[in-house]
Design a protein around this motif. Sequence first.
Motif, mmCIF file in Angstrom:
data_model
loop_
_atom_site.group_PDB
_atom_site.id
_atom_site.type_symbol
_atom_site.label_atom_id
_atom_site.label_comp_id
_atom_site.label_asym_id
_atom_site.label_seq_id
_atom_site.Cartn_x
_atom_site.Cartn_y
_atom_site.Cartn_z
ATOM 1 N N GLY A 1 61.051 72.493 29.920
ATOM 2 C CA GLY A 1 59.823 72.650 30.705
ATOM 3 C C GLY A 1 59.208 74.030 30.536
ATOM 4 O O GLY A 1 57.980 74.166 30.379
ATOM 5 N N LEU A 2 60.050 75.065 30.559
ATOM 6 C CA LEU A 2 59.549 76.426 30.366
ATOM 7 C C LEU A 2 58.979 76.608 28.957
ATOM 8 O O LEU A 2 57.962 77.295 28.774
ATOM 9 N N GLU A 3 59.612 75.990 27.984
ATOM 10 C CA GLU A 3 59.107 76.048 26.617
ATOM 11 C C GLU A 3 57.744 75.361 26.496
ATOM 12 O O GLU A 3 56.864 75.831 25.766
ATOM 13 N N THR A 4 57.567 74.272 27.217
ATOM 14 C CA THR A 4 56.269 73.579 27.198
ATOM 15 C C THR A 4 55.184 74.467 27.793
ATOM 16 O O THR A 4 54.063 74.560 27.262
ATOM 17 N N LEU A 5 55.511 75.148 28.896
ATOM 18 C CA LEU A 5 54.555 76.091 29.482
ATOM 19 C C LEU A 5 54.248 77.225 28.514
ATOM 20 O O LEU A 5 53.090 77.639 28.360
ATOM 21 N N ARG A 6 55.277 77.741 27.872
ATOM 22 C CA ARG A 6 55.078 78.835 26.920
ATOM 23 C C ARG A 6 54.134 78.434 25.790
ATOM 24 O O ARG A 6 53.292 79.243 25.359
ATOM 25 N N ARG A 7 54.253 77.218 25.335
ATOM 26 C CA ARG A 7 53.449 76.764 24.200
ATOM 27 C C ARG A 7 52.027 76.405 24.590
ATOM 28 O O ARG A 7 51.137 76.377 23.742
ATOM 29 N N THR A 8 51.794 76.122 25.860
ATOM 30 C CA THR A 8 50.493 75.595 26.262
ATOM 31 C C THR A 8 49.673 76.534 27.142
ATOM 32 O O THR A 8 48.446 76.417 27.190
ATOM 33 N N VAL A 9 50.322 77.464 27.843
ATOM 34 C CA VAL A 9 49.607 78.341 28.776
ATOM 35 C C VAL A 9 49.402 79.700 28.119
ATOM 36 O O VAL A 9 50.379 80.349 27.712
ATOM 37 N N PRO A 10 48.154 80.179 28.015
ATOM 38 C CA PRO A 10 47.907 81.495 27.402
ATOM 39 C C PRO A 10 48.656 82.612 28.127
ATOM 40 O O PRO A 10 48.707 82.650 29.358
ATOM 41 N N GLY A 11 49.243 83.495 27.348
ATOM 42 C CA GLY A 11 49.956 84.636 27.905
ATOM 43 C C GLY A 11 51.423 84.385 28.192
ATOM 44 O O GLY A 11 52.192 85.346 28.365
ATOM 45 N N MET A 12 51.824 83.115 28.245
ATOM 46 C CA MET A 12 53.210 82.812 28.582
ATOM 47 C C MET A 12 54.172 83.191 27.458
ATOM 48 O O MET A 12 55.325 83.546 27.725
#
Length: 421
Positions: free
Chosen positions: A375-386
């Motif tokens: 889940g954190l990896e998905t956020l990292r790939r999709t949310v700018p700055g993550m």
Amino acid sequence: MATDTTDEAELSAPTEFRYWERVEDPSIQRIRRIMRRALRFDPQPPDDLVRSFAAAYFEADPVAEAFVDEVYLGEPGPKAGRAMLDRALTHGVDAVPDAPASLVRLFQEFETPPEWLDRELVERGARVFRRWGTSVFSFATTSTLEMYSESSIAKPLSYTGGYAGQRAHKRQLETVRFWIDVSEPGGLAPGARGRQTAMRVRIMHVFIRRKLLSRPEWQRAAWGVPISVGDATLTLMAGSVVPGLALWSAGFQTTRAEIEATMHFWRYVGHLLGVQPDWYPTDLRTGAQLMFAAFVKRAHTAGADGAELVESYLPAFRPKPETPWRKRIRDELNYRAQIGYTGFWLPPATYAAHSMPRRFPWILYPILRTPVIFGLETLRRTVPGMDDLADRFQRVRREAWYRNEVGDRAAEFTPVEEFRR
């Protein structure tokens, strides 16, 4: 055992390189078919790659060896040699008074960028390696445990005593320090800490190689030379191709391009370490094919020496009784996490074949973390700055993990000078 006087120049492969006698085995071909479906390419390498890989077990690091032979093992000796090396790393080789020709040649090679070098790709690969955080520390060591069945890997570690018994923890953490240093932003730039660490590790390897080659029980014809280009290249693959694919099981989402960036990063680290084969894999297909060859060629002859190394790994993390209670809590948790990761990634047959702590319930730790990491990896790939935030977090976390294990003690990267009899 009598000294093996076989001239390795006459051999095309170590006698324990069993690839050609095993590759057509039905079980190997079944694994090949499974891998081909998963990877969408044939993992069985072309024969010329396998032959180059096999021959590399008789290749080492002649440039650094010349310096060690002249200075460390001759006059003025190890202490003066270390001082020369430190001065050259800090101020440049021109700052070393009366620098030996072997030292000048070593630093000329060390400071000259190879033609294939892409520094931007190196930094991209280092960033991916950082993103794997402390998980890659556990995975890389666990994958090494599986290879302790091989004499060419296990015997150097066993003979030096550096990865067994009470010394195991110190040597394991020096390896982690090396991984951290070389993968920090700019860590391989001229004058950077990671670059200096690479040279110190390089000299340490040469020193150990020279000592081991003097031992009558070292079998060149069977194992090649200690810490050979062949085994060293596998180690570099174990920091790139192997975790890039395997850490999907822990929730990390590493793309093919990112894996190939880590391959370029570790290729440059290898160059600085004196591991410079012209057949070094540059893409995922060739890297996976090399690892397939490494899996097939195994001879499983390390015996008790390999078993001791495997069984020394987890006890090295066991908390010390005199530890202050706050650190003791962290150590207890980390020890059980290491049991979980080792039980999760080490093949069940290998785990069961050795004297190891019970896997359950600690094996649930990496299993339960997987959806969280995904889940954190998905956020990292999709949310700018993550992505930047994840990089900063993992840099802090892995340094904190290392410091909890070693305190303020600095890694030495010095040769093991006392060998088992």
